[in-house]
Scaffold this motif. Structure first.
Motif, short mmCIF file in Angstrom:
data_model
loop_
_atom_site.label_atom_id
_atom_site.label_comp_id
_atom_site.label_asym_id
_atom_site.label_seq_id
_atom_site.Cartn_x
_atom_site.Cartn_y
_atom_site.Cartn_z
N LYS A 1 0.83 -1.21 0.00
CA LYS A 1 0.00 0.00 0.00
C LYS A 1 0.86 1.25 0.00
N ALA A 2 1.89 1.16 0.81
CA ALA A 2 2.74 2.34 0.98
C ALA A 2 3.40 2.74 -0.33
N GLU A 3 3.31 1.89 -1.29
CA GLU A 3 4.01 2.21 -2.52
C GLU A 3 3.43 3.46 -3.19
N LEU A 4 2.19 3.69 -2.91
CA LEU A 4 1.59 4.89 -3.50
C LEU A 4 2.33 6.15 -3.09
N ILE A 5 2.68 6.16 -1.83
CA ILE A 5 3.42 7.33 -1.33
C ILE A 5 4.74 7.45 -2.07
N PHE A 6 5.34 6.33 -2.19
CA PHE A 6 6.63 6.32 -2.86
C PHE A 6 6.50 6.80 -4.30
N LYS A 7 5.51 6.29 -4.93
CA LYS A 7 5.34 6.64 -6.35
C LYS A 7 5.09 8.12 -6.54
N HIS A 8 4.56 8.66 -5.49
CA HIS A 8 4.28 10.08 -5.57
C HIS A 8 5.55 10.87 -5.88
N PHE A 9 6.65 10.32 -5.47
CA PHE A 9 7.91 11.04 -5.65
C PHE A 9 8.60 10.69 -6.96
N LEU A 10 8.01 9.81 -7.71
CA LEU A 10 8.58 9.50 -9.01
C LEU A 10 8.07 10.57 -9.97
N CYS A 11 8.77 11.66 -9.95
CA CYS A 11 8.18 12.87 -10.50
C CYS A 11 8.24 12.95 -12.02
N GLU A 12 8.85 12.00 -12.65
CA GLU A 12 8.78 12.05 -14.11
C GLU A 12 7.53 11.35 -14.61
N ASP A 13 6.92 10.64 -13.71
CA ASP A 13 5.70 9.94 -14.10
C ASP A 13 4.51 10.85 -13.88
N LYS A 14 3.48 10.41 -14.50
CA LYS A 14 2.24 11.11 -14.24
C LYS A 14 1.86 10.85 -12.79
N SER A 15 1.38 11.88 -12.12
CA SER A 15 1.09 11.67 -10.71
C SER A 15 -0.38 11.37 -10.50
N ALA A 16 -0.63 10.74 -9.38
CA ALA A 16 -2.00 10.35 -9.08
C ALA A 16 -2.89 11.56 -8.94
N SER A 17 -2.29 12.67 -8.60
CA SER A 17 -3.10 13.86 -8.40
C SER A 17 -3.34 14.60 -9.71
N GLY A 18 -2.87 14.00 -10.78
CA GLY A 18 -3.16 14.62 -12.06
C GLY A 18 -1.99 15.35 -12.67
N GLY A 19 -0.87 15.29 -12.02
CA GLY A 19 0.31 15.95 -12.58
C GLY A 19 0.77 15.25 -13.84
N ALA A 20 1.25 16.01 -14.76
CA ALA A 20 1.66 15.44 -16.03
C ALA A 20 2.98 14.69 -15.89
N SER A 21 3.15 13.78 -16.75
CA SER A 21 4.45 13.14 -16.80
C SER A 21 5.40 14.10 -17.49
N TYR A 22 6.64 13.80 -17.31
CA TYR A 22 7.66 14.65 -17.91
C TYR A 22 7.40 14.78 -19.41
N VAL A 23 7.19 13.66 -20.01
CA VAL A 23 7.02 13.67 -21.45
C VAL A 23 5.84 14.52 -21.87
N ASP A 24 4.77 14.29 -21.17
CA ASP A 24 3.58 15.06 -21.52
C ASP A 24 3.82 16.54 -21.33
N PHE A 25 4.48 16.81 -20.26
CA PHE A 25 4.68 18.21 -19.96
C PHE A 25 5.59 18.87 -20.99
N LEU A 26 6.54 18.11 -21.40
CA LEU A 26 7.46 18.65 -22.39
C LEU A 26 6.68 18.99 -23.65
N CYS A 27 5.81 18.13 -23.98
CA CYS A 27 4.99 18.38 -25.15
C CYS A 27 4.19 19.65 -24.96
N HIS A 28 3.68 19.74 -23.79
CA HIS A 28 2.87 20.91 -23.53
C HIS A 28 3.70 22.18 -23.61
N MET A 29 4.86 22.11 -23.04
CA MET A 29 5.74 23.26 -23.09
C MET A 29 6.02 23.64 -24.54
#
Lengths: 747, 1185
Positions: B1148-1176
């Motif tokens: 279960k705790a992995e969710l917390i951990f994943k939260h810090f994998l900041c190149e990925d899309k986040s559970a809270s709706g944050g874009a992944s790095y790739v997506d964001f780059l596209c957006h930029m």
């Protein structure tokens, strides 16, 4: 004429007997039977009543008094009641209600009377059960803005006092200076105290909240300790002496002077007002309606917060009479009002407040006097806590009677019932009204009136109230010959051994028709009692009205010799006395019994000489002779005055020489007598040993009748006596005026 | 995922390549294959699909068929799987792309609702292409609020990317897929692919989507059709293209080669071409989501990347990176970049060189967007190839057609390996700069990154440990500065601790007259003062005013005009030094008293029950021996005092003469005062016995308390009063547990209202409830009363309000939510110890002076300002930084550069009044290129985050986020416009110094403060917000981009190389250590080797690992020892103790951990790095057009 003398003798005996038995002295022992006549007598029908007069010969009875069943009467069964032994019915002599005896009286008969029906038990004391006993409570409120020496002495006195308290008494400690600290006594380990800012007025509720006393667990369901749980649980601030003796002794030992720095030119900040309000609030929250004594020790005037008497700037002196007259006393009214309110709160909860003020300057007794006046507390005044005056006075508070019990009682209420022809106008003494309405309340209020019940928070055997009555019988409704008016005093109080007791005194006097029996009435006049009663009235007015008016009022009321001295006494005359001193004197005057009051009015002067045994002499400058030693007792001072010659002899050391042993004895005699007085007097008088020309001789010179002054000295041209440098009129002049006035007014 | 797919890729690629190559890409294809090797797996899959699709269909219809092929593809990549259908989709996508390409503008419009105008389309195309990518795209949408479909798409994407399996979000996302499809329609093809998606889960979604997509296609179809044809090429081209770049980058083999190639590429137009092709495809996606575009790209990318194998890419990229300014890093994963936008983006990280660009231009059409872009990128690399060059931008449309093919490949998203990698940058910097000491004498020189270990030699400028600037070349004019939008700021840490091998600033005493200063601006003597007239006067470097040199300070000048004692005087030769302040610099003209520390311990029920009271009291007994002191030999002169409180305060008299402490209770909290004077503040040694007795008794005394209410305001007031009474400065340590609801000043109510989150009223949650604490903090600052707050909340405590005083007084807030003695004791105690011991100054005032032409206009940090220039800090410790923003108020001269002097007047812990001076000189430039060449992204991010976090107080969160994105886009657009060599508009070109700006910015945007997940409390956000305000660059760096270390081969002194923060980088068989600056996570893969587990945990069984452990067992093996050493050293580098949490995969705790994998899309709706780059990229393109 002879009969008159007999009567006189009889009356004196009668008066004495009544006083001994009932502690009552009436101004008139025959009462004029109508309002009109009574009014003409000038001195009202009134009495001095000493509720707890010591009666070692009176064993208390261990049952409840029997009360009249009429709701607004409730008089107690007494020897004056008519009893029908067969029907087992008694008639109330105040309301004439016929009451059946309670079942427990089934066995009574002419020969088997309960004590309260016997004539010699016109005063009787009942011990009653009213819930569990309440321990006595002593709450020390200690000023820490003292000189090191003073504080040390005070600490020792306080520590000593712990040993005098009954072990189960509750004791508490509040100290104050710039802040107020309420010390928690129950704790082990860390000493805890609650600290309050000295400048902020708090309501009783706030105080209790802040002290953490409002937890549901802290007080009973009703917050009444009527069914007190273990008091130790109830309040951490008030603990049984036996439990915290050691702790408290240590705590007192560690008391430090107020640590806050006092800048040059400033008075220390003393939060007396807040300290008192916290003391009152604390007791109010924890032990309402339980006897308690707040003992406040202060070494100077309150200088901050509510109740401040003077600012902390030394350059601003404390108010004087002069300032007061000029309406220049900034804090006076506010402070007085503040302390009045406190006093009333304390009184309504049955707590009394003592003030022990020791300072060279004034301390604000004028403003604070109500605290003691209304609650039956003591006021003691001295120069320093490190004097025997204070130490012994304080020790004497805890003096014990022959039974080994404190000469103090708490939480008293006095209820007065009267016959129909008589009504109560009011009382003057250390009491407050309980506002109990009843049929026998006069519309003319004298002193504290409008009630039939008064609360006397603290009582001692000498506590005496003056009660004023009014004859209301109309002139056209004559009272049958031989009719008697009766007065019943019912005093409920908490004895120092924690018992609840009720003392009932029932007295009766004959009615007399003033027209036909004026001489009888006249002969029944009690001059001493009247003097004191009128003086109290004078003081009461002096407190509440402007000084000159009171004197004028007094002058209009004719009283003999006493009046002269009374006029000159500090009770009415403020000259040469600070406001504090006046308050102090007046306080004691309205509390003390007749004897003491008389001393206060007219000091006693004894003369010691080789010419004979000591003799009382006139309080007159003429009594001041070179070869006499004088002992003057003004109640507040004991002055031993050595005449000029005696003083020289003493200085020469004759008393050391064996051949002048008689001189030595002469010197010792007044000292011994003074010691005797000191032993019993409360508060301790100021003891002054002086001589002709001594600076302290002023105490004597200010009291004596200035029959010789610098004005008339040479006209008298005698070397007897000593001239007094005063512009006051002498008794001679006073009398002359009086005569003239009497004649002119008659005209 | 890619990895998995790789195997298959190979073959597919091969095939596709040809196909692609044929199209326009042919050349690329050649190139790509190599590079993509790794990805080839997936790629192949796609390719096959694509080709087939193309072949078969040549038209979209064939999609169905493609699906099958796709299925093949999918296998390789999970995404692919999802996209199994890709082929189909690809076709469609292509078709779309084609359309898009052709119609770029229009198509997108249709699909996406025409949101993003043409450009968007481009992006959209990607999305389409993305089909697979669609997932990722959505993310953008969400963020940007584009279309719901978008979101879904993104979700899918994210899911996909992560690994179809793992991402739960993916699931949901999938559902949306239908939507995505819609968009896809554009990309239609892609969408279809999904169905084919091999992964079961994904498939369903895809399946759903496809249909929908199809419909859209129809409409768009036409265009697509065109593309399709080309699509075949797509597959081909993209691949090739990608491969090209990728290869160069990715393919380990050709890494080196590629890089060079890339370089060439830049120049060469070719890449663009490829892009162009992509662009073609992209367009369709645009519809879906302009953002989505990325997706498409991915597809292509994947193929490529996957094949190469992500790791490879890394390696690949790395080399490239260094080599090529342009990094197309993306190249590796071109797909994504492409996605970015419009057509591909080649991400060019331009170094100074104007290479400008890099790259690939083009995918103007976004269609396949994602893929394409990648391709483009690759293309660029391949760029070298002439053919591409030609095609480049211009060709885009044409390429569009081409692109189509790419999408076909099922590109899903950009290859993460192809985009700029923080790890690579960090490693490069470390490799290049850690060996030689950094000398500060050279003006305008950018210091090594904060992640690099380096030694500093002070040669006249302050060490970067004290001062870091966003730019070391400041534009000469305000216009330039405004144009570039690069913030000009310095992050100053005035009392920073230096490593043992560097000397702390020297102390200078100028005698009774005090430090020598300029008469006019009052700047302190420093190396920039120019002595003239034989040394009798000096000219101020800041304001040019000439001041007489006092006689006692006179010294002759040498022939160069320098004072002969120049080297002997720190103030003439160094960047940082201290002056002894005279009485003129003291409050009331009185030398200060030594400071005092007062400890306030909450003893309410919660505090006692949690064990906090006990721990604090125990710890203080020993901690008091470690009060700060300057002379380690002597006892500290800091006096201490103690107070406990619940709803009343208990002061303690601990005078040495007492046998027992005395407690004084103050219940009148409405009007706080100090109940005692003497005995409250004492010297520890004098009163040791009493203090120990007190600390022993406090826990006992309150063990049975039932008081639950607390006060807070009065507590601070009490401390303030105490310091006032003692006439000294000092620090209050508050150990507090709950919302102060007891009746008292500063009483608070529970106002937590999650419904406000996301609304315009959200800002109110960050504002204090009342002005009480602001006023109180003013008083505190005036007295030099610094407040440190340790919170132990079990529920909402309103950190936003409670933190006001600490934040305004230079204090710190520590928060231990749900404090449990066993679990959190270590963390708390270490924080406390450090907090008590750390060197600090009191009653400080900081003033920043600058050359005429610029001035300090804004300040960020924990302090109070009563005017616009003086930063007042009741306390300033060695961890606190103040960020200063500068603005022009005049022109600067290139000749003189710009100077900055930061002077901090403070009282040391021994009670000495001092001035610490830091000087910094930077260059001024009239060329934007110089500016971009000498920036420091970490510092810029530090500034941006502080700026954004502060803006939250007054501005809706969304606005804050948009502003951030916008400003960054402007910065990058400005670069692109003014510094980069001409290249296709579709190309994303990043300055070398800022190539990480997008990824870091994305991390900022995704942070809990700016984009909270559902489980992030208001308190947490307020806490983080305050925390960041005084972070230095190093802390903010790791805070936003956590360090993720694979725990392999721990032997040797060096750390293993970090990996990027993405779940894809985690191997099930590995164990990873993640450092966030606040926490340490030890992630244990489900298949971790037994030996590894034994070494670390002492148990070989995964299931026996206790996830609740807070410290690792001390095992006697080198691995364990080394690991614990690493953990310890990490902790020692941070100002706060990082609690270790063991996270087991799938736990279960992995969710917390994943939260810090900041190149990925986040559970809270944050874009992944790739997506964001596209957006930029999209944003930039918008700006550029």
């Amino acid at each position: 004429m002879r009969e008159w003398r007999v009567a006189m003798a009889t009356y004196q005996e009668f008066i004495q007997q009544n006083e001994d038995r009932d502690g009552v002295r009436f101004s008139w022992n025959l009462w004029p039977s109508s309002r009109l006549e009574a009014t003409r007598l000038v001195v009202p029908v009134s009495c001095l009543f000493t509720p707890l007069k010591e009666r070692p010969d009176l064993p208390p009875v261990q049952y409840e008094p029997v009360l009249c069943s009429r709701a607004n009467c409730k008089a107690v069964l007494n020897p004056l009641c008519q009893v029908d032994y067969r029907a087992k019915i008694w008639a109330c002599n105040f309301c004439f209600q016929r009451n059946p005896f309670p079942p427990s009286y089934a066995g009574i008969s002419d020969v088997n009377q309960p004590a309260e029906l016997m004539p010699q038990f016109s005063t009787i004391e009942y011990i009653v059960q009213r819930g569990p006993p309440n321990p006595l409570i002593f709450l020390y409120v200690v000023d820490t803005c003292l000189e090191e020496e003073d504080l040390q002495a005070l600490k020792e006195s306080l520590q000593m006092s712990l040993s005098l308290l009954p072990p189960n008494a509750l004791v508490g400690l509040i100290t104050f200076g710039r802040m107020v600290q309420v010390h928690e006594l129950s704790c082990e380990g860390i000493a805890k105290s609650y600290v309050f800012r000295g400048t902020k007025e708090l309501s009783s509720k706030q105080i209790q909240e802040m002290l953490g006393l409002t937890n549901p667990s802290a007080t009973g369901p009703q917050g009444r300790p009527a069914a007190p749980q273990d008091p130790a649980v109830t309040c951490r601030f008030l603990q049984p002496v036996h439990k915290v003796d050691m702790n408290l002794t240590d705590l007192l030992g560690e008391l430090q002077r107020d640590p806050w720095p006092v800048p040059q030119g400033k008075r220390p900040l003393r939060s007396t007002g807040i300290a008192l309000s916290i003391a009152v609030g604390l007791l109010e929250g924890t032990f309402p309606n339980t006897g308690a004594r707040v003992m406040m020790f202060m070494g100077g005037p309150p200088t901050q917060g509510p109740g401040m008497v003077v600012g902390d700037e030394l350059k601003t002196p404390i108010r004087s009479w002069h300032d007061i007259t000029k309406d220049n006393a900034r804090h006076l009214k506010k402070a007085t009002k503040y302390y009045d309110a406190l006093a009333n709160r304390a009184a309504s909860n049955g707590h009394s407040i003592d003030i022990y003020a020791c300072a060279l300057d004034q301390t604000g007794l004028l403003e604070m006097k109500c605290l003691s006046n209304l609650t039956g507390g003591h006021i003691a005044m001295g120069d320093s806590f490190n004097t025997s005056l204070f130490k012994q006075t304080f020790q004497r508070v805890f003096s014990k009677d022959h039974n080994g019990e404190f000469r103090m009682a708490f939480g008293g209420t006095l209820e007065v019932s009267t016959s129909r022809e008589l009504k109560v106008s009011g009382a003057i003494g250390p009491c407050v009204s309980l506002n109990a309405k009843g049929p026998c309340i006069s519309e003319n209020e004298v002193g504290v009136g409008g009630t039939t019940q008064w609360k006397i928070c603290s009582l001692s055997p000498s506590t005496t109230l003056a009660l004023y009555f009014e004859v209301v019988n109309q002139h056209n409704a004559p009272i049958p010959q031989g009719g008697r008016g009766a007065v019943q005093f019912v005093t409920q109080y908490q004895h120092s051994n924690t018992q609840r007791r009720i003392r009932v005194t029932t007295v009766a006097r004959n009615w007399a028709d003033a027209q036909s029996q004026i001489q009888h009435i006249e002969s029944s006049f009690d001059q001493e009692a009247s003097a004191v009663i009128m003086a109290r009235l004078g003081v009461f007015r002096a407190e509440s009205e402007e000084g000159p008016d009171v004197l004028r009022w007094l002058d209009r009321q004719l009283i003999r010799l006493f009046m002269f001295h009374l006029r000159r006494s500090p009770f009415l005359q403020v000259f040469n006395n600070s406001p504090d001193e006046c308050s102090y004197y007046r306080h004691h005057f309205v509390c003390q019994n007749l004897t003491q009051s008389l001393i206060m009015i007219q000091p006693i002067l004894y003369s010691y000489s080789f010419h004979g045994p000591p003799e009382p002499v006139l309080l007159d400058s003429g009594s001041i002779l070179p070869d006499r030693i004088l002992l003057m007792d003004t109640f507040f001072q004991l002055v031993i005055y050595h005449g000029e010659t005696i003083a020289q002899w003493r200085k020469a050391g004759y008393q050391e020489q064996p051949e002048y042993e008689n001189f030595k004895h002469l010197l010792v005699a007044p000292v011994d007598d003074a010691q005797e007085i000191l032993q019993t007097r409360f508060p301790m008088p100021r003891y002054i040993d002086t001589e002709h020309g001594g600076s302290q001789a002023r105490f004597l010179l200010s009291k004596v009748n200035p029959s010789q002054t610098h004005n008339n000295l040479y006209s008298w041209g005698q070397e007897t006596g000593a001239p007094i440098l005063t512009d006051d009129v002498s008794l001679q002049v006073f009398m002359d005026h009086l005569k003239k006035l009497a004649v002119s007014s008659a005209a | 995922m890619n990895v998995n797919q790789q195997p298959p890729m190979a073959s597919p690629y091969g095939q596709p390549q040809p196909g692609y190559s044929q199209p326009s890409y042919a050349p690329l294809g050649g190139g790509y294959p190599g590079p993509y090797g790794p990805y080839s797996g997936p790629a192949t899959a796609y390719q096959p699909g694509a080709p087939q699709g193309y072949s078969t269909y040549a038209s979209f219809p064939s999609k169905a068929v493609p699906a099958n092929p796709v299925s093949d593809l999918p296998s390789p990549l999970e995404l692919g799987s999802a996209r199994g259908p890709p082929p189909v989709s690809t076709n469609q996508a292509y078709s779309q792309y084609a359309q898009g390409d052709i119609q770029n503008g229009p198509p997108p419009m249709d699909h996406s609702m025409a949101q993003p105008a043409q450009r968007p389309p481009v992006c959209q195309p990607y999305s389409h292409g993305a089909m697979n990518l669609s997932g990722p795209h959505p993310s953008y949408p969400q963020q940007y609020g584009v279309q719901p479909s978008m979101q879904q798409m993104t979700n899918q994407m994210s899911g996909m990317q992560v690994g179809s399996g793992p991402l739960t979000s993916a699931g949901p996302g999938y559902a949306p897929p239908s939507y995505t499809q819609a968009p896809h329609p554009v990309s239609g093809a892609p969408s279809q692919p999904p169905p084919p998606s091999e992964p079961a889960a994904p498939q369903p979604y895809y399946d759903g989507p496809p249909p929908s997509q199809q419909p859209p296609f129809p409409s768009s179809a036409p265009p697509p059709s065109q593309p399709f044809p080309s699509s075949s090429p797509y597959s081909g081209p993209p691949l090739p293209a990608n491969p090209g770049p990728l290869q160069s980058l990715d393919n380990s083999p050709s890494h080196l080669a590629p890089s060079p190639a890339q370089q060439t590429f830049p120049n060469s137009a070719p890449p663009p071409v490829s892009q162009a092709l992509y662009s073609g495809p992209l367009p369709p996606p645009d519809l879906a989501l302009s953002h989505l575009p990325c997706i498409p790209c991915p597809v292509p990318c994947r193929p490529a990347p996957s094949q190469p194998g992500p790791p490879h890419f890394h390696s690949g990229p790395l080399p490239n990176a260094p080599c090529h300014p342009l990094y197309v890093p993306a190249a590796g994963q071109p797909p994504f970049p492409l996605a970015p936008c419009s057509s591909l983006l080649s991400l060019a990280c331009m170094e100074d060189t104007q290479p400008s660009r890099m790259v690939s231009p083009p995918c103007s059409n976004p269609c396949t967007t994602s893929t394409r872009p990648l391709v483009c990128a690759f293309g660029q690399p391949r760029g070298p190839q002439p053919g591409y060059a030609g095609p480049q931008y211009p060709g885009q449309q044409n390429y569009g057609a081409v692109p189509a093919p790419t999408p076909a490949p099922t590109q899903k998203r950009l290859d993460p390996d192809s985009i700029p990698s923080p790890i690579q940058v960090i490693e490069d910097d470390r490799a290049n700069k850690s060996s030689e000491p950094f000398t500060t004498g050279v003006k305008g020189q950018t210091p090594p990154l904060v992640t690099t270990n380096f030694q500093v030699k002070d040669q006249g400028n302050a060490s970067p440990r004290f001062v870091r600037c966003t730019a070391y070349n400041i534009p000469c004019t305000a216009d330039m500065a405004k144009q570039s939008q690069v913030p000009l700021a310095a992050v100053i840490k005035p009392l920073a601790m230096l490593p043992p091998d560097e000397t702390r600033p020297y102390m200078v005493d100028h005698g009774e007259a005090g430090p020598i200063r300029c008469n006019r601006c009052k700047a302190y003597m420093c190396p920039y003062m120019q002595f003239i007239e034989g040394g009798r006067r000096f000219q101020c470097g800041f304001c040019s005013c000439v001041t007489d040199v006092p006689p006692h300070y006179f010294q002759h000048l040498d022939h160069t005009g320098k004072r002969v004692d120049c080297c002997d005087r720190p103030e003439l030769s160094l960047g940082s030094y201290e002056f002894v302040a005279t009485v003129d610099y003291c409050k009331n003209n009185k030398l200060p008293q030594p400071p005092s520390f007062i400890f306030f311990i909450d003893v309410s029920y919660n505090a006692v029950k949690s064990g906090m009271v006990n721990i604090v009291c125990q710890e203080l007994k020993t901690l008091l021996d470690y009060l700060p002191r300057e002379n380690p030999e002597a006892d500290s002169v800091v006096r201490v005092g103690f107070v406990t409180y619940n709803k009343v305060l208990h002061f303690y008299n601990v005078k040495s003469s007492l046998a027992q402490p005395q407690m004084m209770v103050v219940s009148d909290v409405s009007d706080m005062f100090l109940p005692l004077l003497d005995g409250f503040l004492v010297n520890v040694n004098d009163s040791r016995m009493v203090i120990e007795s007190l600390l022993d008794q406090i826990p006992e005394m309150f063990a049975d308390t039932r008081e639950t209410e607390t006060v807070f305001g009065p507590v601070i007031q009490a401390g303030l009063e105490a310091l006032k009474a003692a006439d000294c400065a000092g620090k209050l340590f508050l150990f507090h547990s709950s919302l102060p609801i007891a009746e008292a000043p500063g009483k608070l109510k529970n106002r937590e209202d999650k419904k406000l989150v996301g609304t315009d009223k959200e800002k109110s949650l960050f504002q204090p409830q009342s002005g009480f604490y602001s006023n109180l903090s003013k008083e505190c600052v005036a007295q030099g009363c610094c407040v440190d707050l340790f919170l132990f909340p079990n529920q909402y405590v309103d950190v936003a309000t409670l933190g006001v005083v600490p934040v305004s007084t230079g204090g710190s807030v520590y928060k231990y939510t749900y404090f449990q003695a066993e679990m959190d004791r270590e963390r708390f105690l270490n924080d406390l110890r450090r907090d008590v011991q750390k060197p600090m100054g009191f009653d400080a005032v900081m003033r920043v002076r600058t050359s005429t032409g610029i001035r300090a206009t804004d300040f960020f940090g924990s302090f109070f300002m009563s005017n616009t220039t003086d930063v007042e800090l009741a306390g300033l410790d060695c961890d606190k930084t103040v960020t200063v923003e500068f603005r022009h108020d005049d022109k600067l001269s290139e000749d003189t550069g710009a100077l900055m002097q930061c002077a901090v007047l403070y009282t040391s812990c021994s009670g000495q009044r001092r001035l610490r001076v830091h000087n910094m000189a930077v260059n001024c430039c009239s060329q934007l290129a110089d500016l971009y060449r000498n920036c420091e992204t970490d510092t810029i991010i530090n500034f941006f985050s502080k700026y954004a976090y502060r803006s939250l107080l007054n501005t809706p969160t969304k606005t804050v986020r948009d502003t951030l994105v916008n400003q960054c886009a402007q910065i990058l657009a400005c670069y692109r416009k003014n510094c980069a060599s001409p290249s296709s508009a579709g190309q994303l070109i990043l300055p070398e110094c800022m190539k990480l700006l997008p990824v870091y910015l994305n991390c900022v945007l995704k942070s809990d403060v700016l984009q909270p997940g559902a489980d992030v409390s208001v308190d947490d956000r307020a806490y983080l917000r305050q925390l960041l305000s005084c972070m230095d660059v190093s802390e903010s760096h790791v805070f936003f981009y956590p360090r993720l270390l694979p725990l392999v081969k721990l032997d040797g002194g060096s750390l293993p190389m970090a990996v990027r923060n993405s779940e894809e980088r985690l191997s099930k068989g590995g164990v990873y250590l993640l450092e966030t600056g606040l926490y340490l996570f030890l992630w244990v893969g489900a298949n971790a080797q037994q030996e590894l587990l034994s070494n670390i945990f002492g148990t070989p069984t995964f299931s026996q690992i206790d996830p609740n452990m807070t410290s690792l067992p001390e095992l006697d093996n080198p691995f364990s020892q080394r690991l614990r050493e690493i953990i310890d050293s990490f902790r020692s580098q941070r100002s706060r103790y990082m609690k270790l949490m063991v996270v087991k995969q799938e736990d279960k705790a992995e969710l917390i951990f994943k939260h810090f994998l900041c190149e990925d899309k986040s559970a809270s709706g944050g874009a992944s790095y790739v997506d964001f780059l596209c957006h930029m990229h999209k944003e930039i393109r918008q700006l550029l057009s």
